[in-house]
Design an enzyme around this catalytic site. Structure first.
Site, PDB file in Angstrom:
ATOM      1  N   HIS A  19       0.843  -1.194   0.000  1.00  0.00           N
ATOM      2  CA  HIS A  19       0.000   0.000   0.000  1.00  0.00           C
ATOM      3  C   HIS A  19       0.881   1.248   0.000  1.00  0.00           C
ATOM      4  O   HIS A  19       1.535   1.557   1.003  1.00  0.00           O
ATOM      5  CB  HIS A  19      -0.913  -0.036   1.230  1.00  0.00           C
ATOM      6  CG  HIS A  19      -1.903   1.075   1.265  1.00  0.00           C
ATOM      7  ND1 HIS A  19      -2.375   1.615   2.433  1.00  0.00           N
ATOM      8  CD2 HIS A  19      -2.515   1.770   0.266  1.00  0.00           C
ATOM      9  CE1 HIS A  19      -3.234   2.583   2.156  1.00  0.00           C
ATOM     10  NE2 HIS A  19      -3.328   2.693   0.848  1.00  0.00           N
ATOM     11  N   GLU A  63       2.826   0.328   3.257  1.00  0.00           N
ATOM     12  CA  GLU A  63       2.318  -0.651   4.231  1.00  0.00           C
ATOM     13  C   GLU A  63       2.368  -2.016   3.570  1.00  0.00           C
ATOM     14  O   GLU A  63       1.846  -2.188   2.461  1.00  0.00           O
ATOM     15  CB  GLU A  63       0.863  -0.339   4.598  1.00  0.00           C
ATOM     16  CG  GLU A  63       0.710   0.817   5.553  1.00  0.00           C
ATOM     17  CD  GLU A  63      -0.755   1.066   5.930  1.00  0.00           C
ATOM     18  OE1 GLU A  63      -1.005   1.261   7.126  1.00  0.00           O
ATOM     19  OE2 GLU A  63      -1.629   1.073   5.043  1.00  0.00           O
ATOM     20  N   ASN A 121      -5.258   3.901   7.001  1.00  0.00           N
ATOM     21  CA  ASN A 121      -6.647   4.299   6.701  1.00  0.00           C
ATOM     22  C   ASN A 121      -7.606   3.991   7.837  1.00  0.00           C
ATOM     23  O   ASN A 121      -8.639   4.658   7.967  1.00  0.00           O
ATOM     24  CB  ASN A 121      -7.117   3.670   5.388  1.00  0.00           C
ATOM     25  CG  ASN A 121      -6.498   4.395   4.204  1.00  0.00           C
ATOM     26  OD1 ASN A 121      -6.172   5.577   4.298  1.00  0.00           O
ATOM     27  ND2 ASN A 121      -6.300   3.689   3.099  1.00  0.00           N
TER      28      ASN A 121
HETATM   29  N1  CAA Z   1       8.021  14.276  -8.004  1.00  0.00           N
HETATM   30  C1  CAA Z   1       8.966  14.666  -7.162  1.00  0.00           C
HETATM   31  N2  CAA Z   1       8.761  15.568  -6.170  1.00  0.00           N
HETATM   32  C2  CAA Z   1       7.543  16.109  -6.049  1.00  0.00           C
HETATM   33  C3  CAA Z   1       6.480  15.749  -6.896  1.00  0.00           C
HETATM   34  C4  CAA Z   1       6.778  14.787  -7.893  1.00  0.00           C
HETATM   35  N3  CAA Z   1       5.841  14.358  -8.722  1.00  0.00           N
HETATM   36  N4  CAA Z   1       5.372  16.435  -6.506  1.00  0.00           N
HETATM   37  C5  CAA Z   1       5.722  17.215  -5.455  1.00  0.00           C
HETATM   38  N5  CAA Z   1       7.027  17.007  -5.198  1.00  0.00           N
HETATM   39  C6  CAA Z   1       7.793  17.612  -4.102  1.00  0.00           C
HETATM   40  C7  CAA Z   1       8.034  19.079  -4.332  1.00  0.00           C
HETATM   41  O1  CAA Z   1       9.198  19.263  -5.110  1.00  0.00           O
HETATM   42  C8  CAA Z   1       8.238  19.588  -2.912  1.00  0.00           C
HETATM   43  O2  CAA Z   1       9.546  19.257  -2.473  1.00  0.00           O
HETATM   44  P1  CAA Z   1      10.409  20.283  -1.565  1.00  0.00           P
HETATM   45  O3  CAA Z   1       9.575  20.529  -0.334  1.00  0.00           O
HETATM   46  O4  CAA Z   1      11.670  19.531  -1.296  1.00  0.00           O
HETATM   47  O5  CAA Z   1      10.560  21.486  -2.435  1.00  0.00           O
HETATM   48  C9  CAA Z   1       7.270  18.728  -2.107  1.00  0.00           C
HETATM   49  O6  CAA Z   1       7.035  17.556  -2.891  1.00  0.00           O
HETATM   50  C10 CAA Z   1       5.944  19.429  -1.864  1.00  0.00           C
HETATM   51  O7  CAA Z   1       5.391  19.794  -3.121  1.00  0.00           O
HETATM   52  P2  CAA Z   1       4.762  21.244  -3.419  1.00  0.00           P
HETATM   53  O8  CAA Z   1       5.579  22.320  -2.736  1.00  0.00           O
HETATM   54  O9  CAA Z   1       4.565  21.368  -4.876  1.00  0.00           O
HETATM   55  O10 CAA Z   1       3.329  21.182  -2.822  1.00  0.00           O
HETATM   56  P3  CAA Z   1       2.866  21.253  -1.340  1.00  0.00           P
HETATM   57  O11 CAA Z   1       3.910  21.773  -0.425  1.00  0.00           O
HETATM   58  O12 CAA Z   1       1.546  21.926  -1.403  1.00  0.00           O
HETATM   59  O13 CAA Z   1       2.678  19.709  -1.002  1.00  0.00           O
HETATM   60  C11 CAA Z   1       1.638  17.608  -0.958  1.00  0.00           C
HETATM   61  C12 CAA Z   1       1.770  18.925  -1.710  1.00  0.00           C
HETATM   62  C13 CAA Z   1       2.926  16.813  -1.129  1.00  0.00           C
HETATM   63  C14 CAA Z   1       0.473  16.877  -1.592  1.00  0.00           C
HETATM   64  C15 CAA Z   1       1.389  17.923   0.556  1.00  0.00           C
HETATM   65  O14 CAA Z   1       0.341  18.838   0.706  1.00  0.00           O
HETATM   66  C16 CAA Z   1       1.059  16.678   1.352  1.00  0.00           C
HETATM   67  O15 CAA Z   1       1.935  15.902   1.704  1.00  0.00           O
HETATM   68  N6  CAA Z   1      -0.246  16.512   1.667  1.00  0.00           N
HETATM   69  C17 CAA Z   1      -0.721  15.370   2.446  1.00  0.00           C
HETATM   70  C18 CAA Z   1      -0.831  14.171   1.535  1.00  0.00           C
HETATM   71  C19 CAA Z   1      -1.294  12.965   2.285  1.00  0.00           C
HETATM   72  O16 CAA Z   1      -1.649  12.965   3.452  1.00  0.00           O
HETATM   73  N7  CAA Z   1      -1.315  11.845   1.550  1.00  0.00           N
HETATM   74  C20 CAA Z   1      -1.788  10.597   2.068  1.00  0.00           C
HETATM   75  C21 CAA Z   1      -3.180  10.388   1.550  1.00  0.00           C
HETATM   76  S1  CAA Z   1      -3.878   8.901   2.172  1.00  0.00           S
HETATM   77  C22 CAA Z   1      -3.277   7.718   1.153  1.00  0.00           C
HETATM   78  O17 CAA Z   1      -2.513   7.948   0.243  1.00  0.00           O
HETATM   79  C23 CAA Z   1      -3.738   6.321   1.428  1.00  0.00           C
HETATM   80  C24 CAA Z   1      -5.000   5.905   0.850  1.00  0.00           C
HETATM   81  O18 CAA Z   1      -5.168   4.682   0.684  1.00  0.00           O
HETATM   82  C25 CAA Z   1      -6.105   6.822   0.534  1.00  0.00           C
HETATM   83  P1  NAD Z   2      -7.918   6.505 -10.069  1.00  0.00           P
HETATM   84  O1  NAD Z   2      -9.370   6.784 -10.160  1.00  0.00           O
HETATM   85  O2  NAD Z   2      -6.968   7.626 -10.242  1.00  0.00           O
HETATM   86  O3  NAD Z   2      -7.536   5.382 -11.137  1.00  0.00           O
HETATM   87  C1  NAD Z   2      -8.328   4.222 -11.265  1.00  0.00           C
HETATM   88  C2  NAD Z   2      -7.656   3.215 -12.187  1.00  0.00           C
HETATM   89  O4  NAD Z   2      -8.526   2.071 -12.281  1.00  0.00           O
HETATM   90  C3  NAD Z   2      -7.434   3.716 -13.619  1.00  0.00           C
HETATM   91  O5  NAD Z   2      -6.222   3.151 -14.087  1.00  0.00           O
HETATM   92  C4  NAD Z   2      -8.629   3.109 -14.382  1.00  0.00           C
HETATM   93  O6  NAD Z   2      -8.350   2.875 -15.763  1.00  0.00           O
HETATM   94  C5  NAD Z   2      -8.805   1.780 -13.647  1.00  0.00           C
HETATM   95  N1  NAD Z   2     -10.190   1.284 -13.714  1.00  0.00           N
HETATM   96  C6  NAD Z   2     -11.329   1.962 -13.421  1.00  0.00           C
HETATM   97  N2  NAD Z   2     -12.407   1.162 -13.575  1.00  0.00           N
HETATM   98  C7  NAD Z   2     -11.927  -0.045 -13.970  1.00  0.00           C
HETATM   99  C8  NAD Z   2     -12.526  -1.293 -14.297  1.00  0.00           C
HETATM  100  N3  NAD Z   2     -13.847  -1.466 -14.225  1.00  0.00           N
HETATM  101  N4  NAD Z   2     -11.696  -2.326 -14.663  1.00  0.00           N
HETATM  102  C9  NAD Z   2     -10.358  -2.169 -14.715  1.00  0.00           C
HETATM  103  N5  NAD Z   2      -9.721  -1.012 -14.409  1.00  0.00           N
HETATM  104  C10 NAD Z   2     -10.506   0.028 -14.046  1.00  0.00           C
HETATM  105  O7  NAD Z   2      -7.705   5.761  -8.681  1.00  0.00           O
HETATM  106  P2  NAD Z   2      -6.412   5.760  -7.734  1.00  0.00           P
HETATM  107  O8  NAD Z   2      -6.519   6.880  -6.789  1.00  0.00           O
HETATM  108  O9  NAD Z   2      -5.193   5.611  -8.568  1.00  0.00           O
HETATM  109  O10 NAD Z   2      -6.677   4.423  -6.904  1.00  0.00           O
HETATM  110  C11 NAD Z   2      -6.274   3.167  -7.399  1.00  0.00           C
HETATM  111  C12 NAD Z   2      -6.119   2.193  -6.241  1.00  0.00           C
HETATM  112  O11 NAD Z   2      -5.138   2.707  -5.311  1.00  0.00           O
HETATM  113  C13 NAD Z   2      -7.395   1.969  -5.431  1.00  0.00           C
HETATM  114  O12 NAD Z   2      -7.418   0.639  -4.984  1.00  0.00           O
HETATM  115  C14 NAD Z   2      -7.213   2.939  -4.263  1.00  0.00           C
HETATM  116  O13 NAD Z   2      -7.939   2.561  -3.135  1.00  0.00           O
HETATM  117  C15 NAD Z   2      -5.716   2.799  -4.019  1.00  0.00           C
HETATM  118  N6  NAD Z   2      -5.086   3.932  -3.336  1.00  0.00           N
HETATM  119  C16 NAD Z   2      -5.522   5.192  -3.592  1.00  0.00           C
HETATM  120  C17 NAD Z   2      -4.884   6.251  -2.950  1.00  0.00           C
HETATM  121  C18 NAD Z   2      -5.306   7.653  -3.211  1.00  0.00           C
HETATM  122  O14 NAD Z   2      -4.923   8.552  -2.442  1.00  0.00           O
HETATM  123  N7  NAD Z   2      -6.048   7.941  -4.251  1.00  0.00           N
HETATM  124  C19 NAD Z   2      -3.824   6.008  -2.068  1.00  0.00           C
HETATM  125  C20 NAD Z   2      -3.401   4.685  -1.850  1.00  0.00           C
HETATM  126  C21 NAD Z   2      -4.057   3.647  -2.487  1.00  0.00           C
END
Ligand code: CAA
Ligand code: NAD
Length: 288
Positions: free
Chosen positions: A144, A156, A195
């Site tokens: 993850h 993870e 999460n």
């Molecule tokens: N490649 C390389 N570096 C990158 C990049 C990329 N594509 N995108 C951003 N960066 C770097 C930038 O260069 C910058 O680096 P420095 O601080 O060294 O200059 C840093 O990342 C921050 O970028 P920005 O200054 O452009 O933007 P920001 O300060 O507004 O940060 C963010 C943006 C990184 C998204 C920050 O707001 C952040 O960390 N937010 C929280 C994100 C978070 O909690 N994510 C977890 C979500 S939950 C999850 O993922 C799990 C799930 O299953 C849902």
């Molecule tokens: P996204 O919406 O950006 O992308 C979805 C992807 O799934 C695309 O490549 C799309 O073509 C494909 N897709 C959609 N419907 C489909 C179908 N019916 N059959 C086959 N492929 C299909 O989503 P995302 O944010 O990249 O999330 C992708 C996975 O990663 C999910 O399991 C999500 O829970 C997990 N994830 C998401 C995040 C997040 O912050 N968004 C962080 C960690 C893990």
């Protein structure tokens, strides 16, 4: 454990997460094959990765030459059959048990190396539910990653009752030694560690806005300025994707039946309206 170094990776899906995972693998000198079902989705996925690589160059994280080399290591296909020679495949498609199990069942038939790692990047679906769709559940593990993948250093690692120790060690070694990520292990429970803690917080913030307790701007400002979070919970929900947050909530609710995991009606209505957050240009906030 196979001592062969992982050099051929497959990524299924090039949405936000698949693109990020493919990018960090290519940047780590690994050959990467990415699956999207159509040419249009593949082109959009490649463009997403190239934009992020450009950002890496403009922020001084990588050189122009490293960007070019990473781009060369990425190939796209619409045929899962092309994944036969992969040593690690990371699935990153939509958060749906039905879609993921279908893909794992097919991948398991295609990938020939018995020591290959078949990993899901699911946010919440218990890995065992996916593993049982294969004939070789010992190859299946959760890896993850976090959004944005090039920036956040965590993976993870989720092992099931059936994952072999060799496969989990191979996955951990790849994440830490090749990608340079930090690894934490979680039991195979919906939501894993992050999460299970983060999503009830995001849902509580949505409930606060829904009930008129505070505005979305004030909720976000409060958590950024009061708790030093990089972004507030509504902006973070927009970044993750409202559809994904809802699917995670549904899956954790199904597992634990805790009210704090249930999706608030506002979240459900916004998903039905197609307001999925940053990826669709509008969610709690508007994006260009
Ligand atoms: N490649 C390389 N570096 C990158 C990049 C990329 N594509 N995108 C951003 N960066 C770097 C930038 O260069 C910058 O680096 P420095 O601080 O060294 O200059 C840093 O990342 C921050 O970028 P920005 O200054 O452009 O933007 P920001 O300060 O507004 O940060 C963010 C943006 C990184 C998204 C920050 O707001 C952040 O960390 N937010 C929280 C994100 C978070 O909690 N994510 C977890 C979500 S939950 C999850 O993922 C799990 C799930 O299953 C849902
Ligand atoms: P996204 O919406 O950006 O992308 C979805 C992807 O799934 C695309 O490549 C799309 O073509 C494909 N897709 C959609 N419907 C489909 C179908 N019916 N059959 C086959 N492929 C299909 O989503 P995302 O944010 O990249 O999330 C992708 C996975 O990663 C999910 O399991 C999500 O829970 C997990 N994830 C998401 C995040 C997040 O912050 N968004 C962080 C960690 C893990």
């Amino acid at each position: 454990m196979s001592s062969e170094k992982i050099q051929r990776v497959g990524v299924i899906g090039a949405g936000q997460m698949g693109a990020g995972i493919a990018e960090v693998c290519a940047r780590a000198h690994v050959d990467v094959l990415v699956f999207e079902p159509t040419r249009e989705l593949a082109a959009a996925g490649r463009a997403r990765i190239l934009r992020s690589l450009d950002r890496g160059v403009s922020s001084g994280k990588i050189t122009e030459r490293e960007r070019e080399q990473a781009a060369w290591r990425l190939r796209f296909t619409s045929d899962l059959g092309d994944f036969a020679d992969r040593q690690l495949v990371v699935e990153a498609v939509v958060e749906s048990e039905e879609v993921k199990t279908r893909i794992f069942a097919e991948l398991d038939k295609v990938v020939t190396d018995p020591d290959a790692v078949l990993a899901s990047n699911t946010s919440s679906i218990p890995i065992m539910k996916v593993a049982v769709s294969t004939a070789n559940p010992e190859r299946v593990v959760g890896m993850h990653f976090f959004n944005p993948v090039p920036v956040l250093p965590l993976v993870e690692l989720v092992t099931t009752l059936k994952t072999s120790e060799a496969v989990s060690q191979r996955a951990e070694q790849f994440a830490s030694e090749v990608l340079g990520k930090q690894v934490v292990r979680s039991a195979d429970r919906s939501g894993f560690v992050v999460n299970a803690l983060l999503v009830p917080y995001l849902l509580s913030a949505i409930r606060m806005v829904e009930s008129g307790f505070a505005t979305k701007e004030d909720v976000d400002k409060a958590m950024v300025l009061g708790c030093a979070h990089p972004m507030g919970p509504l902006a973070l929900t927009d970044l993750v994707g409202l559809d994904t947050v809802k699917s995670i909530a549904d899956s954790m609710y199904e597992e634990f039946k805790e009210p704090l995991y249930s999706a608030p009606p506002l979240l459900m209505r916004m998903v039905e309206a197609g307001l999925l957050g940053k990826k669709t240009g509008a969610g709690f906030y508007q994006y260009e």
